[in-house]
Design a protein around this motif. Structure first.
Motif, PDB file in Angstrom:
ATOM      1  N   GLN A 109      10.731  19.432   4.471  1.00 43.41           N
ATOM      2  CA  GLN A 109      10.850  17.979   4.453  1.00 43.41           C
ATOM      3  C   GLN A 109      11.357  17.504   5.804  1.00 43.41           C
ATOM      4  O   GLN A 109      12.553  17.636   6.104  1.00 43.41           O
ATOM      5  CB  GLN A 109      11.766  17.507   3.330  1.00 43.41           C
ATOM      6  N   GLY A 148       8.291  12.855   3.290  1.00 42.23           N
ATOM      7  CA  GLY A 148       8.230  13.534   2.010  1.00 42.23           C
ATOM      8  C   GLY A 148       8.125  15.040   2.132  1.00 42.23           C
ATOM      9  O   GLY A 148       8.083  15.593   3.240  1.00 42.23           O
ATOM     10  N   LEU A 149       8.095  15.696   0.990  1.00 38.57           N
ATOM     11  CA  LEU A 149       7.964  17.140   0.965  1.00 38.57           C
ATOM     12  C   LEU A 149       6.573  17.570   1.409  1.00 38.57           C
ATOM     13  O   LEU A 149       5.571  16.946   1.060  1.00 38.57           O
ATOM     14  CB  LEU A 149       8.230  17.668  -0.452  1.00 38.57           C
ATOM     15  N   GLU A 150       6.526  18.638   2.180  1.00 41.54           N
ATOM     16  CA  GLU A 150       5.265  19.213   2.646  1.00 41.54           C
ATOM     17  C   GLU A 150       5.196  20.679   2.236  1.00 41.54           C
ATOM     18  O   GLU A 150       6.060  21.475   2.597  1.00 41.54           O
ATOM     19  CB  GLU A 150       5.139  19.103   4.163  1.00 41.54           C
TER      20      GLU A 150
END
Length: 117
Positions: free
Chosen positions: A41, A46-48
């Motif tokens: 992140q 956002g989360l990747e």
């Protein structure tokens, strides 16, 4: 209960290789149907999903990172390892490791990695 503990340097210089290790307890990384992932992140984003390694050692990496990412494992230490080469400041992020079996997942505590000269 599955627990994951991340380790690795908190700072990497540009062009160097970022390397993180996730040590798993409470389950073997070779247990059938488990898979083990790396996620990051970046600040303010956002989360990747980065990639994963399954119980057989097969890996799958995000197409956007495939040319720079290697995911491996050390079964004798019950660890899986992330290596990201040619690091840039854009790779600065909180990195997480995760383990999933069906609908159940466990996450590491997160490791902040900063890429800076």
């Amino acid at each position: 209960q599955v627990q994951l503990q991340q380790s690795g340097p908190g700072m990497v210089k540009p062009s160097q290789t970022l390397s993180l290790t996730c040590t798993v307890s409470g389950a073997s990384i070779t247990t059938k149907s488990y898979y083990w992932s790396w996620i990051r992140q970046p600040p303010g984003k956002g989360l990747e999903w980065i990639g994963k390694i399954d119980d057989s050692g097969s890996t799958n990496v995000s197409p956007s990172l495939r040319s720079r990412v290697s995911i491996s494992r050390d079964t004798s230490k019950n660890q899986f390892i992330l290596q990201l080469s040619s690091a840039t400041p854009e790779d600065t992020a909180m990195y997480y490791c995760s383990g999933r079996l069906g609908a159940s997942s466990s996450w590491g505590q997160g490791a902040q990695v900063t890429v800076s000269s």
